[in-house]
Design a protein around this motif. Structure first.
Motif, PDB file in Angstrom:
ATOM      1  N   ASP A 257       0.784  -1.297  -0.134  1.00 27.53           N
ATOM      2  CA  ASP A 257       0.419  -0.162   0.002  1.00 27.53           C
ATOM      3  C   ASP A 257       0.850   1.320   0.093  1.00 27.53           C
ATOM      4  OD1 ASP A 257      -2.242   0.976  -0.461  1.00 27.53           O
ATOM      5  OD2 ASP A 257      -2.436   1.749   1.986  1.00 27.53           O
ATOM      6  N   LEU A 258       1.527   1.089  -0.630  1.00 24.39           N
ATOM      7  CA  LEU A 258       2.547   2.644  -1.441  1.00 24.39           C
ATOM      8  C   LEU A 258       1.939   3.675  -2.118  1.00 24.39           C
ATOM      9  CD1 LEU A 258       5.837   1.094  -2.148  1.00 24.39           C
ATOM     10  CD2 LEU A 258       5.572   1.494  -0.116  1.00 24.39           C
ATOM     11  N   GLU A 259       2.506   4.609  -1.706  1.00 24.70           N
ATOM     12  CA  GLU A 259       1.587   6.091  -2.532  1.00 24.70           C
ATOM     13  C   GLU A 259       2.191   6.368  -4.070  1.00 24.70           C
ATOM     14  OE1 GLU A 259      -1.086   7.769  -1.353  1.00 24.70           O
ATOM     15  OE2 GLU A 259      -0.857   6.302   0.576  1.00 24.70           O
ATOM     16  N   PHE A 260       2.848   6.080  -3.760  1.00 27.09           N
ATOM     17  CA  PHE A 260       3.879   5.887  -5.086  1.00 27.09           C
ATOM     18  C   PHE A 260       3.175   5.360  -5.852  1.00 27.09           C
ATOM     19  CE2 PHE A 260       7.257   5.422  -8.422  1.00 27.09           C
ATOM     20  CZ  PHE A 260       7.528   6.185  -8.611  1.00 27.09           C
ATOM     21  N   GLU A 261       2.948   5.737  -7.074  1.00 28.94           N
ATOM     22  CA  GLU A 261       2.665   5.179  -8.566  1.00 28.94           C
ATOM     23  C   GLU A 261       3.138   5.810 -10.016  1.00 28.94           C
ATOM     24  OE1 GLU A 261      -2.229   3.512 -10.661  1.00 28.94           O
ATOM     25  OE2 GLU A 261      -1.503   4.887  -8.535  1.00 28.94           O
ATOM     26  N   ILE A 262       2.998   5.155 -10.795  1.00 26.28           N
ATOM     27  CA  ILE A 262       3.610   6.061 -12.221  1.00 26.28           C
ATOM     28  C   ILE A 262       2.187   5.752 -13.032  1.00 26.28           C
ATOM     29  CG2 ILE A 262       5.205   5.880 -14.344  1.00 26.28           C
ATOM     30  CD1 ILE A 262       6.904   4.208 -12.454  1.00 26.28           C
ATOM     31  N   SER A 263       1.552   6.847 -13.217  1.00 27.93           N
ATOM     32  CA  SER A 263       0.714   6.899 -14.060  1.00 27.93           C
ATOM     33  C   SER A 263       0.889   6.739 -15.547  1.00 27.93           C
ATOM     34  CB  SER A 263      -0.196   8.386 -14.026  1.00 27.93           C
ATOM     35  OG  SER A 263       0.341   9.557 -14.744  1.00 27.93           O
ATOM     36  N   SER A 264      -0.821   6.671 -16.115  1.00 24.66           N
ATOM     37  CA  SER A 264      -0.901   5.760 -17.642  1.00 24.66           C
ATOM     38  C   SER A 264      -0.032   7.046 -18.640  1.00 24.66           C
ATOM     39  CB  SER A 264      -1.988   5.933 -17.748  1.00 24.66           C
ATOM     40  OG  SER A 264      -2.363   4.381 -17.490  1.00 24.66           O
ATOM     41  N   THR A 265      -0.549   8.974 -17.659  1.00 28.70           N
ATOM     42  CA  THR A 265      -0.191   9.446 -18.771  1.00 28.70           C
ATOM     43  C   THR A 265       1.466   9.884 -18.888  1.00 28.70           C
ATOM     44  OG1 THR A 265      -2.074  10.986 -18.632  1.00 28.70           O
ATOM     45  CG2 THR A 265      -0.398  12.072 -19.307  1.00 28.70           C
ATOM     46  N   ILE A 266       2.048   9.263 -17.690  1.00 31.44           N
ATOM     47  CA  ILE A 266       3.750   9.938 -17.606  1.00 31.44           C
ATOM     48  C   ILE A 266       4.373   7.968 -18.749  1.00 31.44           C
ATOM     49  CG2 ILE A 266       5.716   9.643 -16.046  1.00 31.44           C
ATOM     50  CD1 ILE A 266       3.773  12.236 -16.400  1.00 31.44           C
ATOM     51  N   SER A 267       3.489   7.267 -18.020  1.00 27.41           N
ATOM     52  CA  SER A 267       4.009   6.279 -19.377  1.00 27.41           C
ATOM     53  C   SER A 267       3.507   6.171 -20.288  1.00 27.41           C
ATOM     54  CB  SER A 267       2.984   4.679 -18.805  1.00 27.41           C
ATOM     55  OG  SER A 267       3.683   4.953 -17.163  1.00 27.41           O
ATOM     56  N   LEU A 268       2.466   6.901 -20.792  1.00 25.35           N
ATOM     57  CA  LEU A 268       2.611   6.667 -22.535  1.00 25.35           C
ATOM     58  C   LEU A 268       3.712   8.081 -22.651  1.00 25.35           C
ATOM     59  CD1 LEU A 268       1.324   6.042 -25.055  1.00 25.35           C
ATOM     60  CD2 LEU A 268      -0.877   8.168 -24.446  1.00 25.35           C
ATOM     61  N   ILE A 269       3.603   9.176 -22.427  1.00 26.65           N
ATOM     62  CA  ILE A 269       5.015  10.128 -22.731  1.00 26.65           C
ATOM     63  C   ILE A 269       6.134  10.322 -22.318  1.00 26.65           C
ATOM     64  CG2 ILE A 269       6.024  12.806 -21.618  1.00 26.65           C
ATOM     65  CD1 ILE A 269       3.316  13.075 -20.980  1.00 26.65           C
ATOM     66  N   ALA A 270       6.438   8.492 -21.218  1.00 31.80           N
ATOM     67  CA  ALA A 270       7.852   7.860 -21.298  1.00 31.80           C
ATOM     68  C   ALA A 270       8.051   6.786 -22.492  1.00 31.80           C
ATOM     69  CB  ALA A 270       8.194   7.187 -20.323  1.00 31.80           C
ATOM     70  N   ILE A 271       7.090   6.499 -23.172  1.00 30.43           N
ATOM     71  CA  ILE A 271       7.166   5.872 -23.769  1.00 30.43           C
ATOM     72  C   ILE A 271       7.702   6.551 -25.315  1.00 30.43           C
ATOM     73  CG2 ILE A 271       5.591   3.809 -25.556  1.00 30.43           C
ATOM     74  CD1 ILE A 271       4.337   2.840 -22.982  1.00 30.43           C
ATOM     75  N   PHE A 272       6.698   7.269 -25.466  1.00 33.42           N
ATOM     76  CA  PHE A 272       6.730   7.751 -26.892  1.00 33.42           C
ATOM     77  C   PHE A 272       8.408   8.714 -26.960  1.00 33.42           C
ATOM     78  CE2 PHE A 272       2.660   7.397 -27.535  1.00 33.42           C
ATOM     79  CZ  PHE A 272       2.212   7.647 -28.798  1.00 33.42           C
ATOM     80  N   ALA A 273       8.620   9.051 -25.364  1.00 28.14           N
ATOM     81  CA  ALA A 273       9.729  10.012 -25.327  1.00 28.14           C
ATOM     82  C   ALA A 273      11.066   9.047 -25.758  1.00 28.14           C
ATOM     83  CB  ALA A 273      10.691   9.855 -23.970  1.00 28.14           C
ATOM     84  N   ILE A 274      11.207   7.663 -25.413  1.00 35.56           N
ATOM     85  CA  ILE A 274      12.308   6.629 -25.464  1.00 35.56           C
ATOM     86  C   ILE A 274      12.434   6.547 -26.927  1.00 35.56           C
ATOM     87  CG2 ILE A 274      12.991   4.317 -24.645  1.00 35.56           C
ATOM     88  CD1 ILE A 274      12.139   5.034 -21.890  1.00 35.56           C
TER      89      ILE A 274
END
Length: 123
Positions: free
Chosen positions: A86-103
């Motif tokens: 139950d951690l508070e840290f999460e990578i959102s779908s928007t950040i993931s999509l931006i990271a995928i396109f950037a990489i």
């Protein structure tokens, strides 16, 4: 005609990414699941030949895909830890999509610009 072929292949790839999880979530019938996966894989086969042809031009794309797979693995680990502890840290779908396109974009741009400089220096 080439543009039409590109549109057909893009829609084929979109079908692949959309169909497999959707069929597994909707149906419990093994015949439907297997046939949907087979058709999805046939679409991936066409995409494989396109990427294989572009591999000699996009020399850094393979390294970008490796980095992308590490990012996706990291995201899966973070989500699993979040579910278990139950951690508070999460990578959102928007950040993931931006990271995928950037990489992937960085891999393509590096292949276009740095790859040409290496080809010229080898002459």
């Amino acid at each position: 005609m080439f543009l039409c072929l590109c549109v057909i292949e893009v829609s084929d790839v979109m079908f692949v990414f959309d169909s497999v999880p959707a069929v597994i979530a909707v149906s419990q019938e093994p015949l439907i699941i297997y046939s949907a996966m087979i058709f999805a894989i046939l679409g991936l086969r066409a995409m494989y030949f396109v990427l294989e042809a572009l591999k000699k031009y996009l020399v850094y794309l393979e390294k970008a895909v490796i980095v992308l797979l590490f990012f996706i693995g990291f995201k899966i680990i973070i989500n699993a830890l979040n579910a278990m502890f139950d951690l508070e840290f999460e990578i959102s779908s928007t950040i993931s999509l931006i990271a995928i396109f950037a990489i992937l974009g960085f891999g393509v741009l590096a292949s276009v610009f740095v790859g040409k400089k290496q080809d010229i220096s080898n002459l």
